[in-house]
Motif scaffolding. Structure first.
Motif, short mmCIF file in Angstrom:
data_model
loop_
_atom_site.label_atom_id
_atom_site.label_comp_id
_atom_site.label_asym_id
_atom_site.label_seq_id
_atom_site.Cartn_x
_atom_site.Cartn_y
_atom_site.Cartn_z
N ARG A 82 1.77 6.64 -6.97
CA ARG A 82 0.62 7.37 -7.48
C ARG A 82 0.50 8.77 -6.87
N ASN A 139 0.82 -1.21 0.00
CA ASN A 139 0.00 0.00 0.00
C ASN A 139 0.85 1.26 0.00
N TRP A 192 -5.13 7.64 -4.23
CA TRP A 192 -3.99 7.37 -3.36
C TRP A 192 -4.13 8.00 -1.97
N GLU A 197 2.41 1.77 -3.32
CA GLU A 197 1.42 2.26 -4.28
C GLU A 197 1.16 3.75 -4.08
#
Length: 330
Positions: free
Chosen positions: A144, A137, A212, A140
């Motif tokens: 992003r 997470n 995000w 990511e």
């Protein structure tokens, strides 16, 4: 013969790099953190839009529905850049290594009762998978997200979760004399034990969240604020006669939780204070994920502490109280 030593003061033509001077002023020296953070991210001269997401540029403020006039406002109060982060973690790791050496040399885990070791295998070792999901997470969010002030600490946090997954794995290896059998058992517990299924479902649901900053709220206030808080805060009472030993081995995690929340709380507070629209969005996300995390924590609270879910409810209430202190309407 006499020797005269003279000193000359040379005034520097500029105190910092041009992009920092344009933000802070020509005559103001910048800290290493400021030089490694402000306006580092590329904003122009991209060759083409990504083929996998052609509606966005590589770095695009539209990848979240919250809006900031300046994404360099949510600064890290720890002032971590690469060097400062690694120095801090090296010091924390040295302390953790000493604790592991102390426990291993004395065989403290192998001397624990079978019930305590079984509780550790069921209640602690599956956390390696939750930390791995948290690592995914935060990575990511880094790829992003927008603005180095947020994305750089996110990749540091991703590295922290990977390190904590490794610490949990090492606890398992201490239990099984380095055979790895406890880690295989922990994987099956993560996949099949009823106490862990709501937690697994929650972290897997976060994997598909494309906004995000929504994901940032889910991870920091939900997963970190409720689930990890529940387990690491109650290790001494959860593992019977091995509780103090486990607390010694997970000291890094508790130190990390306090430090990490200083940064993540500051980011959420600044973003929510930017506008009423931001506050409404972030408040809704926080309430949803804290609620989900609390429900996911209840089976764990029952399995680990045999308390009917009391500790899970307390962890959820503490997370909601903290969210309210950040200016959220929860």
């Amino acid at each position: 013969m006499t020797v005269q030593i003279k000193t000359i003061d040379l005034a520097p033509k500029r105190h910092t790099f041009g992009h920092i001077a344009r933000r802070l002023g020509e005559d103001k020296p910048a800290s290493r953190y400021q030089e490694a953070t402000f306006d580092i991210q590329a904003t122009t001269n991209f060759h083409y839009k990504p083929l996998w997401e052609p509606e966005y540029w590589t770095y695009d403020t539209r990848k979240t529905t919250v809006v900031m006039q300046d994404w360099y406002k949510p600064l890290d109060p720890r002032q971590y850049y690469y060097a400062a982060y690694n120095i801090a973690r090296a010091n924390m790791n040295q302390a953790a290594e000493r604790n592991f050496a102390f426990v291993e040399e004395r065989g403290l885990l192998t001397k624990a009762s079978e019930s305590a070791r079984g509780a550790i295998r069921r209640g602690l070792l599956p956390l390696r998978h939750l930390h791995w999901g948290s690592n995914m997470n935060m990575t990511e969010i880094c790829q992003r997200g927008y603005g180095t002030a947020v994305t750089a600490p996110c990749i540091f946090s991703a590295g922290d979760h990977l390190g904590m997954a490794q610490y949990v794995s090492r606890i398992g290896l201490l239990l099984d004399n380095q055979t790895g059998s406890t880690l295989d058992e922990a994987k099956q517990t993560w996949l099949n034990d009823a106490a862990w299924q709501d937690t697994r479902r929650l972290i897997e649901d976060t994997f598909v969240e494309r906004d995000w900053f929504h994901l940032f709220v889910a991870q920091t206030l939900g997963v970190n604020g409720v689930l990890l808080s529940l387990i690491y805060k109650n290790v001494e009472s959860a593992w019977d006669d091995a509780g103090l030993t486990v607390a010694l081995l997970t000291e890094f995690m508790n130190d990390w939780r306090a430090e990490e929340s200083r940064w993540s709380d500051a980011v959420i507070k600044i973003v929510a204070a930017e506008s009423e629209e931001n506050k409404a969005l972030v408040s809704g996300w926080a309430k949803h994920w804290i609620g989900r995390a609390t429900e996911a924590a209840k089976p764990l609270s029952v399995a680990l502490l045999n308390d009917g879910g009391t500790a899970a409810i307390a962890a959820g209430e503490a997370a909601l109280k903290k969210a309210a202190s950040l200016g959220l309407a929860v």
